[in-house]
Each structure stands twice: as C-alpha cells, then as structure tokens.
Design a protein around this motif. Structure first.
Motif, PDB file in Angstrom:
ATOM      1  N   ALA A  94     113.648  42.583  27.490  1.00 15.19           N
ATOM      2  CA  ALA A  94     114.363  43.620  28.234  1.00 15.19           C
ATOM      3  C   ALA A  94     114.984  43.073  29.521  1.00 15.19           C
ATOM      4  O   ALA A  94     114.566  42.039  30.034  1.00 15.19           O
ATOM      5  N   ASP A  95     115.982  43.763  30.027  1.00 12.93           N
ATOM      6  CA  ASP A  95     116.573  43.520  31.350  1.00 12.93           C
ATOM      7  C   ASP A  95     117.048  42.084  31.563  1.00 12.93           C
ATOM      8  O   ASP A  95     116.828  41.507  32.622  1.00 12.93           O
ATOM      9  N   GLY A  96     117.668  41.507  30.551  1.00 12.34           N
ATOM     10  CA  GLY A  96     118.202  40.158  30.701  1.00 12.34           C
ATOM     11  C   GLY A  96     117.419  39.091  29.974  1.00 12.34           C
ATOM     12  O   GLY A  96     117.803  37.927  29.981  1.00 12.34           O
ATOM     13  N   GLY A  97     116.312  39.467  29.330  1.00 15.23           N
ATOM     14  CA  GLY A  97     115.609  38.514  28.477  1.00 15.23           C
ATOM     15  C   GLY A  97     116.450  38.219  27.246  1.00 15.23           C
ATOM     16  O   GLY A  97     117.456  38.888  27.000  1.00 15.23           O
ATOM     17  N   GLU A  98     116.042  37.223  26.470  1.00 18.78           N
ATOM     18  CA  GLU A  98     116.844  36.816  25.317  1.00 18.78           C
ATOM     19  C   GLU A  98     115.975  36.608  24.089  1.00 18.78           C
ATOM     20  O   GLU A  98     114.997  35.874  24.159  1.00 18.78           O
ATOM     21  N   PRO A  99     116.358  37.207  22.957  1.00 15.86           N
ATOM     22  CA  PRO A  99     115.653  36.898  21.716  1.00 15.86           C
ATOM     23  C   PRO A  99     116.009  35.493  21.257  1.00 15.86           C
ATOM     24  O   PRO A  99     117.087  34.979  21.569  1.00 15.86           O
ATOM     25  N   GLY A 100     115.108  34.877  20.550  1.00 20.08           N
ATOM     26  CA  GLY A 100     115.352  33.544  20.011  1.00 20.08           C
ATOM     27  C   GLY A 100     114.858  33.476  18.576  1.00 20.08           C
ATOM     28  O   GLY A 100     114.437  34.476  17.999  1.00 20.08           O
ATOM     29  N   PRO A 101     114.861  32.292  17.992  1.00 19.94           N
ATOM     30  CA  PRO A 101     114.431  32.136  16.602  1.00 19.94           C
ATOM     31  C   PRO A 101     112.913  31.985  16.477  1.00 19.94           C
ATOM     32  O   PRO A 101     112.228  31.598  17.428  1.00 19.94           O
ATOM     33  N   CYS A 102     112.399  32.301  15.303  1.00 21.21           N
ATOM     34  CA  CYS A 102     111.024  31.980  14.904  1.00 21.21           C
ATOM     35  C   CYS A 102     109.957  32.538  15.832  1.00 21.21           C
ATOM     36  O   CYS A 102     108.938  31.891  16.093  1.00 21.21           O
ATOM     37  N   GLY A 103     110.175  33.748  16.365  1.00 16.98           N
ATOM     38  CA  GLY A 103     109.191  34.358  17.238  1.00 16.98           C
ATOM     39  C   GLY A 103     109.302  33.973  18.699  1.00 16.98           C
ATOM     40  O   GLY A 103     108.494  34.403  19.510  1.00 16.98           O
ATOM     41  N   TRP A 104     110.302  33.154  19.051  1.00 10.80           N
ATOM     42  CA  TRP A 104     110.505  32.731  20.428  1.00 10.80           C
ATOM     43  C   TRP A 104     111.449  33.699  21.136  1.00 10.80           C
ATOM     44  O   TRP A 104     112.391  34.220  20.537  1.00 10.80           O
ATOM     45  N   CYS A 105     111.224  33.882  22.424  1.00  7.31           N
ATOM     46  CA  CYS A 105     112.150  34.632  23.256  1.00  7.31           C
ATOM     47  C   CYS A 105     112.004  34.148  24.695  1.00  7.31           C
ATOM     48  O   CYS A 105     111.089  33.387  25.010  1.00  7.31           O
ATOM     49  N   LYS A 106     112.930  34.554  25.531  1.00 10.36           N
ATOM     50  CA  LYS A 106     112.852  34.279  26.964  1.00 10.36           C
ATOM     51  C   LYS A 106     112.797  35.607  27.697  1.00 10.36           C
ATOM     52  O   LYS A 106     113.488  36.551  27.314  1.00 10.36           O
ATOM     53  N   ASP A 107     111.997  35.646  28.753  1.00  7.19           N
ATOM     54  CA  ASP A 107     111.985  36.848  29.575  1.00  7.19           C
ATOM     55  C   ASP A 107     113.103  36.760  30.613  1.00  7.19           C
ATOM     56  O   ASP A 107     113.828  35.763  30.694  1.00  7.19           O
ATOM     57  N   LYS A 108     113.252  37.797  31.409  1.00  7.05           N
ATOM     58  CA  LYS A 108     114.343  37.871  32.386  1.00  7.05           C
ATOM     59  C   LYS A 108     114.234  36.824  33.485  1.00  7.05           C
ATOM     60  O   LYS A 108     115.189  36.616  34.236  1.00  7.05           O
TER      61      LYS A 108
END
Length: 157
Positions: A94-108
C-alpha cells in the motif's frame, strides 16, 4: 555474549516512520528506542531507531538520500494461509509499495519482503519430488502467492 541484529540504512529520514509502521502492522513488532547520534553536543549526525520486526531485532538509521535499500536484503515473513498472505501483501504494497514476483514485494520505504505461506514451504519440500517441482514451477509464475494454485500444482492439476 555476541548477538546479531539487522541494521538498515534509510535514505529519506524514514527510519522512525518505518519502525512505527512495522510496529503497527506486523505482529510481535515494536519500537524500543529512538535517539540522535552526535559527535559534538550541538551537531546531530543521524536519527537512530531500535525496533523489532516479528521479534527480530533491527536498528534503523536515517543515512541520507544517497543510500537506497534493495533486494539484496529482505524480511522473510512466514504466514499461515491465504488470508494472511492477502492481509500482509495489502499492507506492505500500500501507499507506494510495489508487488514483485514469487511472493516478493517492497514496502513504501523500499524494504523488500517475502510473504510466504507455510504451505509453500510444506508443499515445496526439498524440491526433489515431481510434486515439489510442480509447486516450484507454479510459484515462479506468481506475484502474490496463491495457496490454492500451489495445492493444485502439488496434486498434479
């Protein structure tokens, strides 16, 4: 006795904000101390925050805009079932985080996370059986992990 803590350098004076975000959203997380490091009485160097993320001790530092977090470090967040995958994926992206592949994501804040259901670990096993390998192949096609699809892959569907 020696101990190990993770030390994260935040680029945009976001260390305390990030620590508070984790304390508010990740179980067993808390901010334990905030202080300003100084070399001279009136000359602050950087704000430092000590906190825990799911019981793991972390130090955050406001390190300046030239420093950026990347995927070379990630928190591995083991969760139970699809509902928790969905819950934490939504919070972290949320709020600028980013989904990624294979269960990875970045937070804001730019911190990388792996949101991994226990079922993925169980169904993947040691990646030696045909069923384990099908689960791995299915996971490689996903962004957010889909537990039902993993089970279907394990069962041969």
């Amino acid at each position: 006795m020696a101990s190990v803590r993770t030390h994260l350098w935040f680029g945009n004076d976001q260390a305390v904000e990030a620590a508070n975000f984790y304390a508010d959203n990740i179980p067993s997380s808390a901010v334990t101390r905030v202080f300003t490091a100084r070399t001279e009485p009136d000359k602050p160097i950087a704000e430092v925050v000590e906190f825990t993320v799911a019981g793991h001790e972390v130090i955050g530092l406001n390190a300046g805009p030239e420093f950026h977090l990347n995927e070379a470090f990630s928190f591995y967040l083991r969760v139970d079932g699809q509902d928790e995958v969905d819950q934490f994926w939504e919070i972290l992206t949320a709020d600028g985080g980013e989904p990624g592949p294979c269960g990875w994501c970045k937070d804001k804040f730019g911190v990388s996370w792996q949101v991994i259901p226990r079922e993925l670990e169980e169904l993947s096993g040691d990646y030696t059986s045909a069923a384990n390998q099908r689960v791995c192949q299915a996971m490689l096609t996903m962004g957010k992990i889909d537990v039902a699809e993993l089970r279907a892959a394990y069962d041969g569907g």
